[in-house]
Motif scaffolding. Structure first.
Motif, PDB file in Angstrom:
ATOM      1  N   LEU A   5       0.831  -1.206   0.000  1.00 45.79           N
ATOM      2  CA  LEU A   5       0.000   0.000   0.000  1.00 45.79           C
ATOM      3  C   LEU A   5       0.865   1.255   0.000  1.00 45.79           C
ATOM      4  O   LEU A   5       0.587   2.206  -0.739  1.00 45.79           O
ATOM      5  CB  LEU A   5      -0.936  -0.006   1.207  1.00 45.79           C
ATOM      6  N   ALA A   6       1.927   1.257   0.789  1.00 47.41           N
ATOM      7  CA  ALA A   6       2.824   2.418   0.822  1.00 47.41           C
ATOM      8  C   ALA A   6       3.464   2.648  -0.548  1.00 47.41           C
ATOM      9  O   ALA A   6       3.560   3.794  -1.012  1.00 47.41           O
ATOM     10  CB  ALA A   6       3.900   2.217   1.889  1.00 47.41           C
ATOM     11  N   LEU A   7       3.873   1.587  -1.209  1.00 45.52           N
ATOM     12  CA  LEU A   7       4.477   1.712  -2.542  1.00 45.52           C
ATOM     13  C   LEU A   7       3.464   2.214  -3.574  1.00 45.52           C
ATOM     14  O   LEU A   7       3.783   3.062  -4.406  1.00 45.52           O
ATOM     15  CB  LEU A   7       5.066   0.376  -2.989  1.00 45.52           C
ATOM     16  N   ALA A   8       2.238   1.694  -3.522  1.00 44.55           N
ATOM     17  CA  ALA A   8       1.204   2.131  -4.470  1.00 44.55           C
ATOM     18  C   ALA A   8       0.858   3.601  -4.255  1.00 44.55           C
ATOM     19  O   ALA A   8       0.685   4.348  -5.224  1.00 44.55           O
ATOM     20  CB  ALA A   8      -0.039   1.263  -4.321  1.00 44.55           C
ATOM     21  N   GLU A   9       0.771   4.038  -3.011  1.00 39.53           N
ATOM     22  CA  GLU A   9       0.465   5.441  -2.733  1.00 39.53           C
ATOM     23  C   GLU A   9       1.601   6.354  -3.179  1.00 39.53           C
ATOM     24  O   GLU A   9       1.365   7.447  -3.683  1.00 39.53           O
ATOM     25  CB  GLU A   9       0.154   5.631  -1.258  1.00 39.53           C
ATOM     26  N   GLU A  10       2.834   5.894  -3.016  1.00 36.96           N
ATOM     27  CA  GLU A  10       3.990   6.671  -3.483  1.00 36.96           C
ATOM     28  C   GLU A  10       3.958   6.808  -5.005  1.00 36.96           C
ATOM     29  O   GLU A  10       4.196   7.879  -5.550  1.00 36.96           O
ATOM     30  CB  GLU A  10       5.289   5.988  -3.042  1.00 36.96           C
ATOM     31  N   SER A  11       3.642   5.731  -5.683  1.00 37.50           N
ATOM     32  CA  SER A  11       3.589   5.737  -7.143  1.00 37.50           C
ATOM     33  C   SER A  11       2.456   6.617  -7.658  1.00 37.50           C
ATOM     34  O   SER A  11       2.591   7.261  -8.690  1.00 37.50           O
ATOM     35  CB  SER A  11       3.414   4.312  -7.654  1.00 37.50           C
ATOM     36  N   ALA A  12       1.362   6.677  -6.942  1.00 38.84           N
ATOM     37  CA  ALA A  12       0.206   7.464  -7.370  1.00 38.84           C
ATOM     38  C   ALA A  12       0.521   8.949  -7.441  1.00 38.84           C
ATOM     39  O   ALA A  12      -0.080   9.680  -8.225  1.00 38.84           O
ATOM     40  CB  ALA A  12      -0.972   7.224  -6.431  1.00 38.84           C
ATOM     41  N   GLY A  13       1.488   9.412  -6.662  1.00 41.55           N
ATOM     42  CA  GLY A  13       1.807  10.823  -6.629  1.00 41.55           C
ATOM     43  C   GLY A  13       2.808  11.278  -7.669  1.00 41.55           C
ATOM     44  O   GLY A  13       3.129  12.464  -7.743  1.00 41.55           O
ATOM     45  N   ARG A  14       3.283  10.382  -8.489  1.00 47.66           N
ATOM     46  CA  ARG A  14       4.295  10.752  -9.489  1.00 47.66           C
ATOM     47  C   ARG A  14       3.652  11.437 -10.689  1.00 47.66           C
ATOM     48  O   ARG A  14       2.645  10.976 -11.219  1.00 47.66           O
ATOM     49  CB  ARG A  14       5.051   9.514  -9.945  1.00 47.66           C
ATOM     50  N   PRO A  15       4.251  12.530 -11.148  1.00 48.36           N
ATOM     51  CA  PRO A  15       3.685  13.233 -12.310  1.00 48.36           C
ATOM     52  C   PRO A  15       3.928  12.467 -13.615  1.00 48.36           C
ATOM     53  O   PRO A  15       4.850  11.657 -13.720  1.00 48.36           O
ATOM     54  CB  PRO A  15       4.423  14.567 -12.317  1.00 48.36           C
ATOM     55  N   ALA A  16       3.105  12.766 -14.612  1.00 41.92           N
ATOM     56  CA  ALA A  16       3.199  12.091 -15.908  1.00 41.92           C
ATOM     57  C   ALA A  16       4.563  12.307 -16.556  1.00 41.92           C
ATOM     58  O   ALA A  16       5.100  11.394 -17.188  1.00 41.92           O
ATOM     59  CB  ALA A  16       2.090  12.574 -16.838  1.00 41.92           C
ATOM     60  N   ALA A  17       5.145  13.489 -16.395  1.00 34.07           N
ATOM     61  CA  ALA A  17       6.459  13.756 -16.988  1.00 34.07           C
ATOM     62  C   ALA A  17       7.517  12.823 -16.425  1.00 34.07           C
ATOM     63  O   ALA A  17       8.404  12.361 -17.153  1.00 34.07           O
ATOM     64  CB  ALA A  17       6.862  15.209 -16.752  1.00 34.07           C
ATOM     65  N   GLU A  18       7.419  12.515 -15.146  1.00 32.41           N
ATOM     66  CA  GLU A  18       8.381  11.593 -14.537  1.00 32.41           C
ATOM     67  C   GLU A  18       8.216  10.183 -15.108  1.00 32.41           C
ATOM     68  O   GLU A  18       9.201   9.500 -15.393  1.00 32.41           O
ATOM     69  CB  GLU A  18       8.191  11.554 -13.022  1.00 32.41           C
ATOM     70  N   LEU A  19       6.987   9.771 -15.323  1.00 34.20           N
ATOM     71  CA  LEU A  19       6.745   8.445 -15.885  1.00 34.20           C
ATOM     72  C   LEU A  19       7.200   8.368 -17.334  1.00 34.20           C
ATOM     73  O   LEU A  19       7.747   7.358 -17.770  1.00 34.20           O
ATOM     74  CB  LEU A  19       5.261   8.089 -15.759  1.00 34.20           C
TER      75      LEU A  19
END
Length: 109
Positions: free
Chosen positions: A44-58
């Motif tokens: 859950l902590a990893l999924a929440e961290e990933s959810a906050g990443r901007p599209a440019a970073e991805l």
């Protein structure tokens, strides 16, 4: 930019499934056993961290993955890198490749 040229859509679609994944993990935590709980809490902590990443970073990560697969070790925004990106993704316009390469280079800086 020409008045008669249509703007090109971005060819790299960024999917943010992390919020849905996090919700599913939260749901699983409600019925988790004591043995399952630590792993689910970490997930859950990893999924929440990933959810906050901007599209440019991805998109930058997408660029670096393609450059690494091609064996490119130079700057992400070099001419050679842009050529690699356009060969890897045939529908990518020159403007899109340059934009993505610049995003990746900015993230690396």
């Amino acid at each position: 930019m020409s008045l008669f040229r249509k703007p090109q859509p971005l060819a790299v679609l960024v999917l943010h499934d992390a919020p849905e994944v996090a919700a599913a993990i939260r749901s699983a935590l409600e019925t988790a056993t004591d043995a399952e709980r630590p792993g689910l809490e970490r997930a859950l902590a990893l999924a929440e961290e990933s959810a906050g990443r901007p599209a440019a970073e991805l998109r930058g990560r997408w660029v670096r993955q393609h450059l690494a697969a091609a064996g490119h070790e130079g700057p992400a925004d070099s001419v050679a890198a842009i050529k690699i990106l356009r060969e890897a993704e045939r529908g990518l316009t020159l403007l899109q490749a340059v934009t993505y390469a610049k995003e990746a280079a900015a993230a690396d800086a």
